[in-house]
Design an enzyme around this catalytic site. Structure first.
Site, PDB file in Angstrom:
ATOM      1  N   HIS A  81     -10.248   4.068   6.708  1.00 51.31           N
ATOM      2  CA  HIS A  81      -9.317   3.076   6.172  1.00 51.31           C
ATOM      3  C   HIS A  81      -7.982   3.169   6.915  1.00 51.31           C
ATOM      4  CE1 HIS A  81      -7.618   0.492   3.002  1.00 51.31           C
ATOM      5  NE2 HIS A  81      -6.560   1.298   2.997  1.00 51.31           N
TER       6      HIS A  81
ATOM      7  N   ASP B 117      -4.232   1.697   7.241  1.00 51.29           N
ATOM      8  CA  ASP B 117      -3.157   0.933   6.610  1.00 51.29           C
ATOM      9  C   ASP B 117      -2.199   0.425   7.674  1.00 51.29           C
ATOM     10  OD1 ASP B 117      -3.583   1.119   3.690  1.00 51.29           O
ATOM     11  OD2 ASP B 117      -3.465   3.271   4.072  1.00 51.29           O
TER      12      ASP B 117
ATOM     13  N   HIS C 256      -6.325  -2.594   6.444  1.00 50.12           N
ATOM     14  CA  HIS C 256      -5.639  -3.145   5.282  1.00 50.12           C
ATOM     15  C   HIS C 256      -4.306  -3.684   5.776  1.00 50.12           C
ATOM     16  CE1 HIS C 256      -3.620  -2.190   1.129  1.00 50.12           C
ATOM     17  NE2 HIS C 256      -3.594  -3.477   1.425  1.00 50.12           N
TER      18      HIS C 256
ATOM     19  N   GLY D  48       2.487   0.501   0.144  1.00 50.04           N
ATOM     20  CA  GLY D  48       3.547   0.896   1.057  1.00 50.04           C
ATOM     21  C   GLY D  48       3.664   2.380   1.326  1.00 50.04           C
ATOM     22  N   PHE D  49       3.377   3.217   0.329  1.00 50.96           N
ATOM     23  CA  PHE D  49       3.607   4.650   0.504  1.00 50.96           C
ATOM     24  C   PHE D  49       2.505   5.461  -0.156  1.00 50.96           C
ATOM     25  CE2 PHE D  49       7.725   2.643   0.876  1.00 50.96           C
ATOM     26  CZ  PHE D  49       8.303   3.311   1.956  1.00 50.96           C
TER      27      PHE D  49
ATOM     28  N   GLY E 187       1.105   9.048  -2.043  1.00 48.87           N
ATOM     29  CA  GLY E 187       1.631  10.011  -2.993  1.00 48.87           C
ATOM     30  C   GLY E 187       2.179   9.438  -4.280  1.00 48.87           C
TER      31      GLY E 187
ATOM     32  N   ASP F 181      -7.719   1.569  -4.374  1.00 45.08           N
ATOM     33  CA  ASP F 181      -6.799   2.174  -3.414  1.00 45.08           C
ATOM     34  C   ASP F 181      -5.529   2.590  -4.140  1.00 45.08           C
ATOM     35  OD1 ASP F 181      -5.218   2.960  -1.307  1.00 45.08           O
ATOM     36  OD2 ASP F 181      -5.265   1.040  -0.262  1.00 45.08           O
ATOM     37  N   GLY F 182      -5.292   3.900  -4.207  1.00 44.75           N
ATOM     38  CA  GLY F 182      -4.051   4.393  -4.777  1.00 44.75           C
ATOM     39  C   GLY F 182      -4.262   5.494  -5.798  1.00 44.75           C
TER      40      GLY F 182
ATOM     41  N   GLY G  85      -6.664   9.592  -0.269  1.00 46.49           N
ATOM     42  CA  GLY G  85      -5.411  10.020   0.339  1.00 46.49           C
ATOM     43  C   GLY G  85      -5.085  11.448  -0.039  1.00 46.49           C
TER      44      GLY G  85
END
Length: 216
Positions: free
Chosen positions: A33, A35, A66, A142-143, A145, A173-174, A195
């Protein structure tokens, strides 16, 4: 069906990216993936075309992009030519969403729609027939964590019910922790972007982690 485990390459060690890709290949992940951020749609800049080319060079696995960028329809061909197999766009960034999704398919690639936490399904459901993948953002884009946004749960449940009708694969995703992966794979989510919550910056090897995530 086996859940799709997709490492988010923005979290990888870019000082030795080729080694990271080789180790993730050994771990038998499913989709790499990537980004892509332009500093406009989101306040960050991450991977670019050369990074996508590098990922594709070192793997035979699927690679997705993405696109967290403005006017993605003008740029999807760049990423297809760099090696992307799946391309996600955000509907609010594109004037002609159906045209762009159809163009991705016309190039022999898979089309995807990325759905932000504050975007209602009612505003985009007419786009689902043109999508091979739906990517639900459970954090703000965007970020890395960030914390899982609990209000996305109803959206995920609704999409689980819709995916058979429209024949798309559903990914999250996230903040995809092992707990999230276990819960939502049992509910019917097809895959997860991995992640720092589950894969990167851990003491275990990628192979050990992926093996554990497979059996959740």
């Amino acid at each position: 069906m086996q859940k799709l485990l997709c490492p988010s390459m923005m979290c990888a060690d870019f000082s030795n990216l080729s080694k990271e890709i080789v180790e993730l290949n050994k771990a038998n992940v499913d989709i790499f993936h990537c980004d892509i951020m332009d500093g406009n749609y989101v306040q960050n800049i991450t991977m670019g075309l050369n990074d996508v080319r590098t990922v594709k060079k070192y793997t035979e696995k699927l690679v997705d992009c993405h696109l967290m960028i403005e006017n993605p329809g003008e740029k999807v061909d760049w990423f297809i030519e760099a090696g992307a197999d799946i391309i996600y766009i955000h509907p609010e960034t594109e004037k002609f969403v159906i045209k762009t999704l159809n163009h991705i398919r016309s190039r022999g690639k898979k089309s995807g729609l990325a759905v932000n936490p504050d975007l209602s399904l009612g505003s985009i459901q007419e786009l689902f027939p043109y999508c091979d993948y739906i990517l639900v953002m459970t954090v703000n884009p965007g970020f890395a964590g960030q914390t899982f946004i609990e209000s996305t749960i109803d959206k995920i449940r609704a999409l689980i019910q819709l995916k058979k009708q429209y024949q798309f694969k559903l990914l999250i995703d996230g903040a995809c922790s092992p707990e999230v992966i276990k819960k939502y794979s049992h509910l019917g989510v097809d895959g997860f972007i991995l992640g720092t919550s589950a894969l990167f910056n851990k003491e275990q090897t990628y192979t050990e982690i992926v093996k554990e995530l497979r059996v959740l």
